[in-house]
Design an enzyme around this catalytic site. Structure first.
Site, short mmCIF file in Angstrom:
data_model
loop_
_atom_site.label_atom_id
_atom_site.label_comp_id
_atom_site.label_asym_id
_atom_site.label_seq_id
_atom_site.Cartn_x
_atom_site.Cartn_y
_atom_site.Cartn_z
N TYR A 153 0.84 -1.23 0.03
CA TYR A 153 0.13 -0.05 -0.07
C TYR A 153 0.69 1.38 0.25
CZ TYR A 153 -4.63 -1.99 0.78
OH TYR A 153 -5.86 -2.50 0.74
N ASP A 263 -12.57 -9.05 3.81
CA ASP A 263 -13.54 -9.25 2.96
C ASP A 263 -14.29 -10.63 3.10
OD1 ASP A 263 -13.76 -6.59 2.55
OD2 ASP A 263 -13.95 -6.91 0.38
C1 IPM Z 1 -10.69 -1.29 3.67
C2 IPM Z 1 -10.63 -0.74 2.34
C3 IPM Z 1 -9.38 0.01 2.01
C4 IPM Z 1 -8.23 -0.67 2.18
C5 IPM Z 1 -9.82 1.03 0.70
C6 IPM Z 1 -10.93 1.93 0.78
C7 IPM Z 1 -8.49 1.66 0.59
O1 IPM Z 1 -10.78 -1.75 1.29
O2 IPM Z 1 -10.32 -0.59 4.82
O3 IPM Z 1 -10.76 -2.63 3.64
O4 IPM Z 1 -7.97 -1.17 1.11
O5 IPM Z 1 -7.74 -0.72 3.08
MG MG Z 2 -11.00 -3.74 2.23
#
Ligand code: IPM
Ligand code: MG
Length: 372
Positions: A153, A263
């Site tokens: 990231y 997720d």
């Molecule tokens: C999360 C989201 C974020 C991430 C995005 C919106 C940048 O997917 O908080 O899981 O990837 O961290």
């Molecule tokens: Mg996410």
């Protein structure tokens, strides 16, 4: 009686709706328990790009750094999905144009909240809403500790360039020892208050950064002889989360793997709208507690934005974590979590869970169950 400063960054899409619902719950808690929460709202994400030309305006950042806690909704949406046309080189190394998500990433980095806690708890009444068979879900109670301010990231270089006449894009997966060590300590400490098992997730069979991850996590584990440690490759972890989710207690992993796996884990509960998160670091707030950033794990859900039907549970449960970790209000946090459980047990469901309550009705149901 606690006086605390809370910054709200509702963001985009359903963000304002779910933050509005959680704020009502927090206000009910403040009234009933005799606290004062001073709240101020600031823009972040796409709406901030539209209004101020930046996804994280300076005033928002300044307020967040001064706050005792920040409650965030969601950022992003199709409206800002093609940033290539915009001239935005201010915040990120060009030529990467600005996206709403950069506001959130910069906020996390600036607040130094390197540990993102994502608990996955099942509501027994929602077992049928899960795509996984109920017998596999018995006993699921896991906590993902996702490293939040490093990895691919943030690694440099991160760029696009032309090589041999064609575009090439580069992201860098990078971890330093101290980044791994500090989040590993948090995972082990949290495991001590739970079932005393840490599963560290990496891709050490391929990635050098994962081999360092595994090495440092193993070193940290020496200080916690009462906690068991296993290493799981991320592809296998993705499978086990479906085939035997109850075998996990605390999972600790890097930023990207944690994003993906949470997720996946969230749908075990029936809807990703249910999952809260707390992001913490070592910075203390004016109460002498961790200054945290709290947000549901779901996104801005542009398809249902503005309709008032979003599930506010993830944000309300994030507010409960906020009460616990940043305000030190443990009884109040338990009360909110208990109220959510009772509302769900009593049949309250938003549409994502197969019901027909709207956001406001769900918030009302939770507040009604606060029952103090
Ligand atoms: C999360 C989201 C974020 C991430 C995005 C919106 C940048 O997917 O908080 O899981 O990837 O961290
Ligand atoms: Mg996410």
């Amino acid at each position: 009686m606690t006086h605390a400063n809370l910054v709200l960054t509702p963001g985009d899409g359903i963000g304002p709706e779910v933050v509005g619902a959680a704020l009502q719950v927090l206000q009910a808690v403040a009234d009933r328990f005799g606290h004062t929460f001073h709240t101020q709202e600031y823009p972040i994400g796409g709406c901030a790009i539209d209004a101020f030309g930046t996804a994280l305006p300076a005033e928002t950042l300044e307020a967040a750094l001064k706050a005792d806690a920040v409650l965030l909704g969601a950022v992003g949406g199709p409206r800002w999905d093609d940033p290539s046309a915009r001239d935005v080189s201010a915040m990120y190394p060009s030529p990467i144009a600005m996206r709403p998500e950069q506001g959130l990433l910069n906020l996390r980095k600036s607040m130094e909240v390197f540990a993102n806690l994502r608990p996955v708890q099942l509501y027994p009444e929602l077992l049928d809403a899960s795509p996984v068979r109920p017998e596999r879900l018995q006993g699921v109670d896991l906590l993902v500790v996702r490293e939040l301010t490093g990895d691919v990231y943030f690694g440099e270089p991160k760029l696009r360039r032309v090589v041999n006449g064609e575009l090439q894009a580069i992201d860098t997966m990078s971890y330093t020892e101290h980044e791994i060590r500090r989040v590993a300590h948090i995972a082990f400490q949290l495991a001590r208050g739970r079932r005393k098992k840490v599963s560290s997730v990496d891709k050490a069979n391929v990635l050098e950064s994962s081999r360092l991850w595994r090495q440092v996590v193993t070193e940290v584990s020496q200080a916690y002889p009462d906690v068991s440690l296993e290493h799981v490759l991320v592809d296998a972890a993705a499978m086990y989360l479906i085939s035997r989710p109850a075998s996990f207690d605390v999972l600790v992993t890097g930023n990207m793997f944690g994003d993906i796996l949470t997720d996946e884990a969230s749908v075990l509960t029936g809807s990703m709208g249910n999952l809260p998160s707390a992001s913490l670091g070592q910075v203390q707030n004016s109460l002498g507690l961790p200054r945290g950033l709290y947000e549901p794990i779901h996104g801005s859900a542009p398809d249902i934005a503005g309709k008032g039907i979003a599930n506010p549970i993830g944000t309300i449960m994030s507010a409960a974590m906020l009460l616990r970790y940043s305000f030190g209000l443990l009884v109040e946090a338990d009360a909110v979590e208990g109220a959510v459980k009772q509302a769900i047990a009593g049949g309250c469901r938003t549409r994502d869970l197969g019901g027909n309550l709207n956001t406001q009705q769900m918030a009302n149901a939770v507040i009604a169950h606060l029952g103090i």
